[in-house]
Enzyme design. Structure first.
Site, mmCIF file in Angstrom:
data_model
loop_
_atom_site.group_PDB
_atom_site.id
_atom_site.type_symbol
_atom_site.label_atom_id
_atom_site.label_comp_id
_atom_site.label_asym_id
_atom_site.label_seq_id
_atom_site.Cartn_x
_atom_site.Cartn_y
_atom_site.Cartn_z
ATOM 1 N N TYR A 94 1.289 -1.451 -0.113
ATOM 2 C CA TYR A 94 -0.144 -0.294 -0.220
ATOM 3 C C TYR A 94 0.803 1.482 0.134
ATOM 4 O O TYR A 94 1.574 1.884 1.028
ATOM 5 C CB TYR A 94 -0.888 -0.236 1.352
ATOM 6 N N GLU A 110 -3.253 7.530 -4.204
ATOM 7 C CA GLU A 110 -3.541 5.993 -3.750
ATOM 8 C C GLU A 110 -3.203 5.298 -4.794
ATOM 9 O O GLU A 110 -3.593 4.882 -5.462
ATOM 10 C CB GLU A 110 -3.779 5.601 -2.879
#
Length: 382
Positions: free
Chosen positions: A102, A190
């Protein structure tokens, strides 16, 4: 302003970030044609919607043939994911995933700086990682005027234990993400997951990008990326009318000038036991047409049974607001929603004279107006 995954990947690729290069289809046959042109198996068929949780909802499928691609697309297109109907799918080459990471940059309201977040637990809800295993999440802010520096990138690589073979592509991803974040005035950029492949390379397999609405005037090229079909219809209409509007779940429609007063109005409605149906700020210099547009937007919400105007005439003149209300009522035949109005400030006497003889319920104070609106709303509900 949110954009789709494929649009975010296009922006990342323009900043040197390696991504799977696929295309978008709006029907099953189109998805199969893309897969045939990619000429690599398997392919991934992914729903393109402005919400998360696509995989859990059945919006991401792996296909190993043209027929499987066609079937996957047919199942996904038309699927309801968190209240949004899927209208298009991204078809792209499958990736040999060895590890999932992530990585994100988000504007942090506390530090007022871009906040970098990374975790080796990619592919999961980052909120769950932060709550249950905070030691797996690295967070740090970027200093003003400097942005992402080489030591920041190396810090990330060390924390995530990026293998030597993936260092070059990982550095390209981190730097490209930061460049795009600053260049496009993002509030969120993201990648989840950032993948380390079996061949030892890093690649961005997803992209979630949100732009700061207040900075869009600097980026007119981004307007073409907006998908009105993914937004609340009344909010789209309000944006086109230059009215600041957010739909809520209550029954009392609030029309106010000034964001602070709008927040206070919602608070006082709640204080007296009511539920606001919206945030709506017509602005400090609102003209009669904007007031009329605001009233039309409010009345388009079928859950609204009472309207509360709360106007402080500073820059905006109260008589202009009154003119806007009367103008809107003339253009809405059969309108019968009760309106409570509190007008005070510049030209309020003239405004009150204009409203005499109408069905509008006048209040002298904000509290009085809120109480009357709540009482009327309760009676209408009953």
């Amino acid at each position: 302003m949110k954009i789709h995954e494929y649009q975010g990947k296009d922006l990342l690729a323009a900043h040197g970030v390696p991504t799977p290069r696929g295309r978008v289809a709006t029907d099953a046959d189109g998805a199969a044609r893309i897969a045939e042109e990619l000429a690599t198996w398997p392919v991934v068929v992914k729903a393109q919607v402005h919400v998360g949780g696509r995989g859990k909802a059945g919006g991401v499928k792996l296909a190993h043939s043209l027929q499987e691609t066609r079937e996957a697309a047919a199942k996904i297109i038309g699927l309801d994911i968190k209240g949004i109907t899927v209208r298009q799918v991204l078809v792209e080459p499958g990736v040999d995933i060895k590890r999932e990471i992530y990585l994100a940059i988000v504007m942090d309201r506390v530090s007022k700086r871009p906040l970098v977040m990374a975790s080796a637990a990619g592919g999961m809800d980052i909120e769950e990682v932060a709550e249950k295993t905070p030691e797996k999440l690295l967070k740090f802010t970027l200093p003003p005027g400097y942005g992402m520096r080489p030591f920041h990138v190396q810090r990330l690589a060390d924390f995530l234990e990026i293998p030597e073979s993936a260092q070059k592509t990982f550095h390209a991803i981190v730097n490209g993400l930061a460049e795009m974040f600053y260049a496009k005035d993002c509030s969120l950029a993201e990648i989840n997951p950032l993948v380390i492949t079996g061949a030892g390379q890093a690649i961005a397999c997803d992209a979630k990008v949100i732009f700061d609405e207040n900075a869009l005037y600097k980026h007119p090229e981004l307007e073409s990326l907006r998908d009105d079909g993914e937004e609340e219809p009344l909010e789209v209409e309000a944006r086109r009318a230059s009215v600041n509007y957010v739909k809520l779940d209550g029954k009392i429609g609030c029309i106010v000038n000034g964001a602070g007063l709008a927040m206070a109005t919602m608070d006082i409605v709640k204080h007296f036991g009511g539920e606001p149906a919206n945030f709506l700020d017509i602005g400090g210099g609102a003209k009669a047409q904007q007031v009329a547009d605001a009233l039309r937007i409010i009345t388009s919400d079928k859950s609204v049974n009472t309207i509360f105007f709360n106007i402080f005439g500073g820059i905006v003149r109260c008589d202009r607001v009154a003119a806007g209300i009367l103008q809107a009522l003339e253009s809405l035949p059969g309108f019968n929603t009760p309106i409570v109005i509190r007008l005070i400030g510049t030209n309020d006497k003239e405004a009150h004279e204009m409203l005499k003889g109408t069905s509008l319920i006048v209040a002298r104070t904000m509290a009085e107006g809120a109480q009357k609106a709540v009482a009327i709303s309760r009676g209408a509900t009953a």
